[in-house]
Motif scaffolding. Sequence first.
Motif, mmCIF file in Angstrom:
data_model
loop_
_atom_site.group_PDB
_atom_site.id
_atom_site.type_symbol
_atom_site.label_atom_id
_atom_site.label_comp_id
_atom_site.label_asym_id
_atom_site.label_seq_id
_atom_site.Cartn_x
_atom_site.Cartn_y
_atom_site.Cartn_z
ATOM 1 N N THR A 3 0.859 -1.190 0.000
ATOM 2 C CA THR A 3 0.000 0.000 0.000
ATOM 3 C C THR A 3 0.894 1.239 0.000
ATOM 4 O O THR A 3 1.842 1.330 0.787
ATOM 5 N N ILE A 4 0.566 2.160 -0.896
ATOM 6 C CA ILE A 4 1.390 3.356 -1.073
ATOM 7 C C ILE A 4 0.514 4.595 -0.985
ATOM 8 O O ILE A 4 -0.451 4.732 -1.737
ATOM 9 N N ALA A 5 0.831 5.508 -0.072
ATOM 10 C CA ALA A 5 0.113 6.777 0.044
ATOM 11 C C ALA A 5 0.753 7.789 -0.897
ATOM 12 O O ALA A 5 1.971 7.988 -0.874
ATOM 13 N N MET A 6 -0.081 8.387 -1.732
ATOM 14 C CA MET A 6 0.408 9.332 -2.738
ATOM 15 C C MET A 6 -0.264 10.689 -2.544
ATOM 16 O O MET A 6 -1.472 10.754 -2.313
ATOM 17 N N PRO A 7 0.482 11.770 -2.660
ATOM 18 C CA PRO A 7 -0.131 13.091 -2.572
ATOM 19 C C PRO A 7 -0.826 13.455 -3.877
ATOM 20 O O PRO A 7 -0.369 13.081 -4.955
ATOM 21 N N LYS A 8 -1.922 14.174 -3.774
ATOM 22 C CA LYS A 8 -2.618 14.630 -4.979
ATOM 23 C C LYS A 8 -1.813 15.748 -5.644
ATOM 24 O O LYS A 8 -1.003 16.411 -5.007
ATOM 25 N N GLY A 9 -2.072 15.958 -6.937
ATOM 26 C CA GLY A 9 -1.450 17.088 -7.631
ATOM 27 C C GLY A 9 -0.207 16.715 -8.411
ATOM 28 O O GLY A 9 -0.051 15.592 -8.886
ATOM 29 N N ARG A 10 0.713 17.693 -8.526
ATOM 30 C CA ARG A 10 1.887 17.544 -9.396
ATOM 31 C C ARG A 10 2.774 16.379 -8.984
ATOM 32 O O ARG A 10 3.289 15.649 -9.830
ATOM 33 N N ILE A 11 2.958 16.189 -7.668
ATOM 34 C CA ILE A 11 3.818 15.096 -7.206
ATOM 35 C C ILE A 11 3.237 13.756 -7.643
ATOM 36 O O ILE A 11 3.962 12.863 -8.077
ATOM 37 N N PHE A 12 1.905 13.623 -7.563
ATOM 38 C CA PHE A 12 1.241 12.387 -7.974
ATOM 39 C C PHE A 12 1.546 12.090 -9.444
ATOM 40 O O PHE A 12 1.915 10.969 -9.806
ATOM 41 N N GLU A 13 1.411 13.094 -10.293
ATOM 42 C CA GLU A 13 1.633 12.909 -11.730
ATOM 43 C C GLU A 13 3.076 12.501 -12.022
ATOM 44 O O GLU A 13 3.333 11.585 -12.808
ATOM 45 N N GLU A 14 4.024 13.159 -11.358
ATOM 46 C CA GLU A 14 5.432 12.858 -11.602
ATOM 47 C C GLU A 14 5.813 11.498 -11.024
ATOM 48 O O GLU A 14 6.616 10.768 -11.618
ATOM 49 N N ALA A 15 5.227 11.141 -9.873
ATOM 50 C CA ALA A 15 5.510 9.847 -9.245
ATOM 51 C C ALA A 15 4.938 8.710 -10.085
ATOM 52 O O ALA A 15 5.578 7.661 -10.261
ATOM 53 N N ALA A 16 3.725 8.900 -10.622
ATOM 54 C CA ALA A 16 3.097 7.884 -11.474
ATOM 55 C C ALA A 16 3.948 7.654 -12.727
ATOM 56 O O ALA A 16 4.170 6.506 -13.150
ATOM 57 N N ALA A 17 4.459 8.735 -13.303
ATOM 58 C CA ALA A 17 5.320 8.619 -14.489
ATOM 59 C C ALA A 17 6.600 7.859 -14.152
ATOM 60 O O ALA A 17 7.062 7.018 -14.933
ATOM 61 N N LEU A 18 7.154 8.128 -12.974
ATOM 62 C CA LEU A 18 8.381 7.453 -12.540
ATOM 63 C C LEU A 18 8.138 5.954 -12.339
ATOM 64 O O LEU A 18 8.956 5.119 -12.741
ATOM 65 N N LEU A 19 7.008 5.607 -11.739
ATOM 66 C CA LEU A 19 6.662 4.196 -11.524
ATOM 67 C C LEU A 19 6.504 3.472 -12.871
ATOM 68 O O LEU A 19 6.948 2.327 -13.029
ATOM 69 N N ARG A 20 5.890 4.153 -13.831
ATOM 70 C CA ARG A 20 5.733 3.548 -15.160
ATOM 71 C C ARG A 20 7.100 3.329 -15.819
ATOM 72 O O ARG A 20 7.343 2.308 -16.450
ATOM 73 N N GLU A 21 7.979 4.321 -15.676
ATOM 74 C CA GLU A 21 9.326 4.183 -16.253
ATOM 75 C C GLU A 21 10.079 3.023 -15.617
ATOM 76 O O GLU A 21 10.941 2.404 -16.254
ATOM 77 N N ALA A 22 9.748 2.742 -14.349
ATOM 78 C CA ALA A 22 10.399 1.637 -13.632
ATOM 79 C C ALA A 22 9.765 0.290 -13.986
ATOM 80 O O ALA A 22 10.143 -0.738 -13.423
ATOM 81 N N GLY A 23 8.773 0.314 -14.886
ATOM 82 C CA GLY A 23 8.191 -0.926 -15.379
ATOM 83 C C GLY A 23 6.904 -1.357 -14.722
ATOM 84 O O GLY A 23 6.385 -2.441 -15.008
ATOM 85 N N TYR A 24 6.354 -0.514 -13.849
ATOM 86 C CA TYR A 24 5.088 -0.863 -13.195
ATOM 87 C C TYR A 24 3.930 -0.510 -14.121
ATOM 88 O O TYR A 24 3.858 0.604 -14.648
#
Length: 209
Positions: A3-24
Amino acid sequence: MLTIAMPKGRIFEEAAALLREAGYKLPPEFDESRKLIIEVPEENMRFFLAKPMDVATYVEHGVADLGIAGKDVLLEEERDVYELIDLKISPCYLAVAGLPNTSIDEVAPKIATKYPSAASAYYRTKGEQVEIIKLNGSIELAPMIGLADRIVDIVSTGRTLKENGLVEYEKIVDITSRLIVNPVSYRMKDQEIGQLVSRLSEIISEKAV
């Protein structure tokens, strides 16, 4: 399930992109969803969407194994969590600002901020006694209406300061988003968490080259 707590907004968008780049494999609707809990069963992950200042609280209390939080929140909240890696996303910094060409009140300087703990710690290191006024938003208003001599706030581009006729006086500390973990989860789910950290670290290292 992690389970991962994510902040809403810009950080969420950048974190989601990073997770995708990592293959998730995060589904496309992940970015558009208005849900507060999003499950991604194919990755054995569950995400909580929270206010940035609340992420570390969820992780500390163990309802989230991991969280993505700005260093500003970690400095302010001082929660019982471990900081695993600097994700190098959403860079900004904490700074002192105010109206141009104004001196600070030497007897009882007033500092308005959303970050009372971080601001107090900064002025203590300088050996200065100040009165901290906690505000929850529109910090730039404080010096404009005479509530405070200076503000301590996050600066990203400096545009908001400029548009409100303020100038930066001192830079306090650089801020980026960090991956944090609950101490118990770190022991109980060390393999899954270790794999996540490894995959993210590899992407971050590649970007730094």
